[in-house]
Design a protein around this motif. Structure first.
Motif, PDB file in Angstrom:
ATOM      1  N   GLY A 151      40.311  33.785  35.488  1.00 31.01           N
ATOM      2  CA  GLY A 151      40.681  32.899  36.594  1.00 31.01           C
ATOM      3  C   GLY A 151      42.088  32.357  36.450  1.00 31.01           C
ATOM      4  O   GLY A 151      42.833  32.233  37.433  1.00 31.01           O
ATOM      5  N   VAL A 152      42.502  32.046  35.203  1.00 30.25           N
ATOM      6  CA  VAL A 152      43.847  31.530  34.965  1.00 30.25           C
ATOM      7  C   VAL A 152      44.884  32.612  35.251  1.00 30.25           C
ATOM      8  O   VAL A 152      45.943  32.339  35.817  1.00 30.25           O
ATOM      9  CB  VAL A 152      43.985  31.022  33.516  1.00 30.25           C
ATOM     10  CG1 VAL A 152      45.404  30.572  33.235  1.00 30.25           C
ATOM     11  CG2 VAL A 152      43.018  29.876  33.266  1.00 30.25           C
ATOM     12  N   ALA A 153      44.588  33.859  34.880  1.00 29.98           N
ATOM     13  CA  ALA A 153      45.508  34.954  35.158  1.00 29.98           C
ATOM     14  C   ALA A 153      45.697  35.150  36.667  1.00 29.98           C
ATOM     15  O   ALA A 153      46.817  35.385  37.136  1.00 29.98           O
ATOM     16  CB  ALA A 153      44.995  36.244  34.519  1.00 29.98           C
ATOM     17  N   LYS A 288      42.087  45.830  37.894  1.00 28.01           N
ATOM     18  CA  LYS A 288      42.318  46.271  39.275  1.00 28.01           C
ATOM     19  C   LYS A 288      41.527  45.380  40.231  1.00 28.01           C
ATOM     20  O   LYS A 288      42.020  44.980  41.296  1.00 28.01           O
ATOM     21  CB  LYS A 288      41.901  47.736  39.433  1.00 28.01           C
ATOM     22  CG  LYS A 288      42.116  48.295  40.830  1.00 28.01           C
ATOM     23  CD  LYS A 288      43.573  48.312  41.230  1.00 28.01           C
ATOM     24  CE  LYS A 288      43.755  48.917  42.621  1.00 28.01           C
ATOM     25  NZ  LYS A 288      45.149  48.805  43.088  1.00 28.01           N
ATOM     26  N   GLY A 289      40.297  45.059  39.840  1.00 28.16           N
ATOM     27  CA  GLY A 289      39.479  44.163  40.651  1.00 28.16           C
ATOM     28  C   GLY A 289      40.109  42.788  40.780  1.00 28.16           C
ATOM     29  O   GLY A 289      40.093  42.176  41.857  1.00 28.16           O
ATOM     30  N   MET A 290      40.677  42.286  39.697  1.00 26.57           N
ATOM     31  CA  MET A 290      41.355  40.976  39.740  1.00 26.57           C
ATOM     32  C   MET A 290      42.546  41.008  40.699  1.00 26.57           C
ATOM     33  O   MET A 290      42.820  40.044  41.408  1.00 26.57           O
ATOM     34  CB  MET A 290      41.801  40.580  38.328  1.00 26.57           C
ATOM     35  CG  MET A 290      40.658  40.182  37.412  1.00 26.57           C
ATOM     36  SD  MET A 290      41.109  40.106  35.656  1.00 26.57           S
ATOM     37  CE  MET A 290      42.392  38.856  35.670  1.00 26.57           C
ATOM     38  N   GLU A 291      43.250  42.122  40.707  1.00 29.09           N
ATOM     39  CA  GLU A 291      44.390  42.280  41.627  1.00 29.09           C
ATOM     40  C   GLU A 291      43.927  42.231  43.077  1.00 29.09           C
ATOM     41  O   GLU A 291      44.539  41.566  43.925  1.00 29.09           O
ATOM     42  CB  GLU A 291      45.087  43.613  41.357  1.00 29.09           C
ATOM     43  CG  GLU A 291      46.386  43.796  42.117  1.00 29.09           C
ATOM     44  CD  GLU A 291      47.514  42.913  41.602  1.00 29.09           C
ATOM     45  OE1 GLU A 291      48.190  42.301  42.463  1.00 29.09           O
ATOM     46  OE2 GLU A 291      47.712  42.832  40.390  1.00 29.09           O
ATOM     47  N   ILE A 292      42.818  42.901  43.370  1.00 28.60           N
ATOM     48  CA  ILE A 292      42.291  42.912  44.743  1.00 28.60           C
ATOM     49  C   ILE A 292      41.833  41.510  45.150  1.00 28.60           C
ATOM     50  O   ILE A 292      42.044  41.069  46.282  1.00 28.60           O
ATOM     51  CB  ILE A 292      41.126  43.918  44.865  1.00 28.60           C
ATOM     52  CG1 ILE A 292      41.587  45.335  44.537  1.00 28.60           C
ATOM     53  CG2 ILE A 292      40.534  43.896  46.278  1.00 28.60           C
ATOM     54  CD1 ILE A 292      40.451  46.333  44.356  1.00 28.60           C
TER      55      ILE A 292
END
Length: 408
Positions: A151-153, A288-292
């Motif tokens: 979450g912080v990223a 990749k999921g975090m980017e989306i």
């Protein structure tokens, strides 16, 4: 100037430029790798390791170009408290002996706007384990990659993207301390804000967003806290299987802002077998999921940029309806499952479910005399049993009904 000196000056200029370029291209994977490294010993609130994490976040906010918005012109907002002896009592924020000090890290984008969007994620975790850990084999470093370096990223990624692109609002970015001890950092900030909370338009919280599954199931809570949420979330959906929950109260930091009558959203990719265990490591995240997810949140914020301030709406506190139970089945529920029943996402060794042969992926459809259609009905069914009781459980395993004896 001699030609050799000129060449050296050009070399150092290029080297300096490369270093600067490296600083501004820190990835979400880099941020998680640092925060979830063994060297930070699990980032427990009040420890020197949490301070190391806070210093890192302060430096990242500086590099991105956020203004300090803590206390005294710094990025830090510290708070001291006495650990609770009674788990049902409220924490006391006090200074003095026997206190622990947590540190919120706060950065700001001032667009001279009339409304401010608050974006938050907690950066503390469980340290070497202790209360809250689900690890049964003694002390070990709990790195908390998903919970909540992920979450912080995403928070830092959004700070980079929002800083110069969506300018109709001010942005307050808060990395909270003390979440694992009871939402302490967000609670303290909400009662001791460093901005005028009357200007707060809404709050977005990312807590455990690093394990997006192949079917792209994304849980978003708080959708009832503003009338427009469902419309905006669906209109900007890039292909997530959304599981929406209206309640503004939940076990994460958005709750502190909901209780100040601020609309909230909490993004979450689901529970997993590494939750609150030493195995929650950085190599298991779906970057990749975090980017989306980051891009999706950015689109939602941009969509609301020209709108008037959101209307707050009170929601039902679903936690008040949660039954209390004296026994456990020994499974991890799949909180993102939206079918009928309660799908098992993990089975704990040595517990009743394991002894009965239940497996990950089984869907509990009956427990005792009670039909199970969702998580709430499962908890109601479980609440009637006491230790020593025996009953029958029925699960759906790949379309086949299987019955097993359970002894609590």
């Amino acid at each position: 100037m001699p030609r050799k000196q000129i060449i050296l000056l050009i070399f150092f200029a290029i080297l300096s430029s490369c270093k600067q370029e490296k600083e501004v291209t820190v990835s979400m994977q880099d941020d998680v790798a640092f925060l979830a490294s063994d060297s930070l010993q699990g980032r427990e609130t009040g420890t020197p390791y949490e301070i190391q994490a806070a210093n890192y976040l302060q430096q990242r906010m500086k590099e991105i170009g956020l203004l300090p918005k803590g206390n005294g012109g710094t990025y830090f907002q510290t708070f001291s408290f006495k650990p609770k002896k009674d788990p049902h009592s409220e924490v006391q924020f006090v200074a003095g002996d026997s206190t622990i000090t947590g540190t919120n890290v706060i950065g700001y984008v001032d667009n001279k706007a009339d409304k401010t969007v608050i974006i938050g994620a907690h950066y503390d975790h469980l340290g070497m384990g202790g209360e809250g850990s689900l690890y049964a084999d003694g002390e070990a470093i709990h790195n908390g990659a998903d919970d909540n370096a992920s979450g912080v990223a995403v928070l830092l990624d959004l700070a980079k993207k929002l800083k110069d692109s969506v300018t109709g609002s001010n942005y307050l970015f808060i990395a909270f301390s003390g979440e694992e001890m009871g939402l302490l950092g967000s609670n303290y900030f909400s009662k001791n804000p460093t901005i005028d909370l009357k200007k707060a338009n809404y709050m977005i919280n990312m807590d455990m967003v690093g394990r997006l599954r192949e079917d792209k199931t994304l849980s978003i809570s708080g959708t009832g806290t503003a009338p427009i949420w469902a419309q905006v979330l669906n209109a900007n959906n890039p292909g997530f299987k959304l599981v929406l929950s209206e309640s503004g109260v939940g076990p994460s930091d958005h709750t502190s802002f909901y209780l100040q009558d601020i609309p909230v959203l909490h993004f979450f990719t689901g529970q997993h077998k590494d939750y609150h265990k030493p195995s929650d490591d950085s190599d298991k995240l779906n970057y990749k999921g975090m980017e989306i997810i980051s891009d999706y949140i950015l689109d939602v914020i941009a969509d609301l940029d020209d709108d008037a301030k959101l209307a707050f709406r009170e929601t039902k506190n679903e936690s008040e309806d949660t039954p209390r139970f004296k026994v456990a089945l020994g499974v991890m529920p799949d909180y993102l499952f939206d079918g009928k029943g309660m799908r098992i996402d993990g089975v704990t060794k040595g517990k009743p479910a394991a002894a009965a042969g239940l497996q990950k992926g089984d869907i509990v459809i009956k427990l005792g005399d009670s039909t199970v259609v969702d998580m709430m009905s499962y908890m109601r069914a479980l609440s009637v049993f006491e230790e020593g009781n025996a009953t029958e459980v029925t699960v759906d395993r790949n379309g086949k009904k299987i019955r097993a004896k359970i002894t609590f």
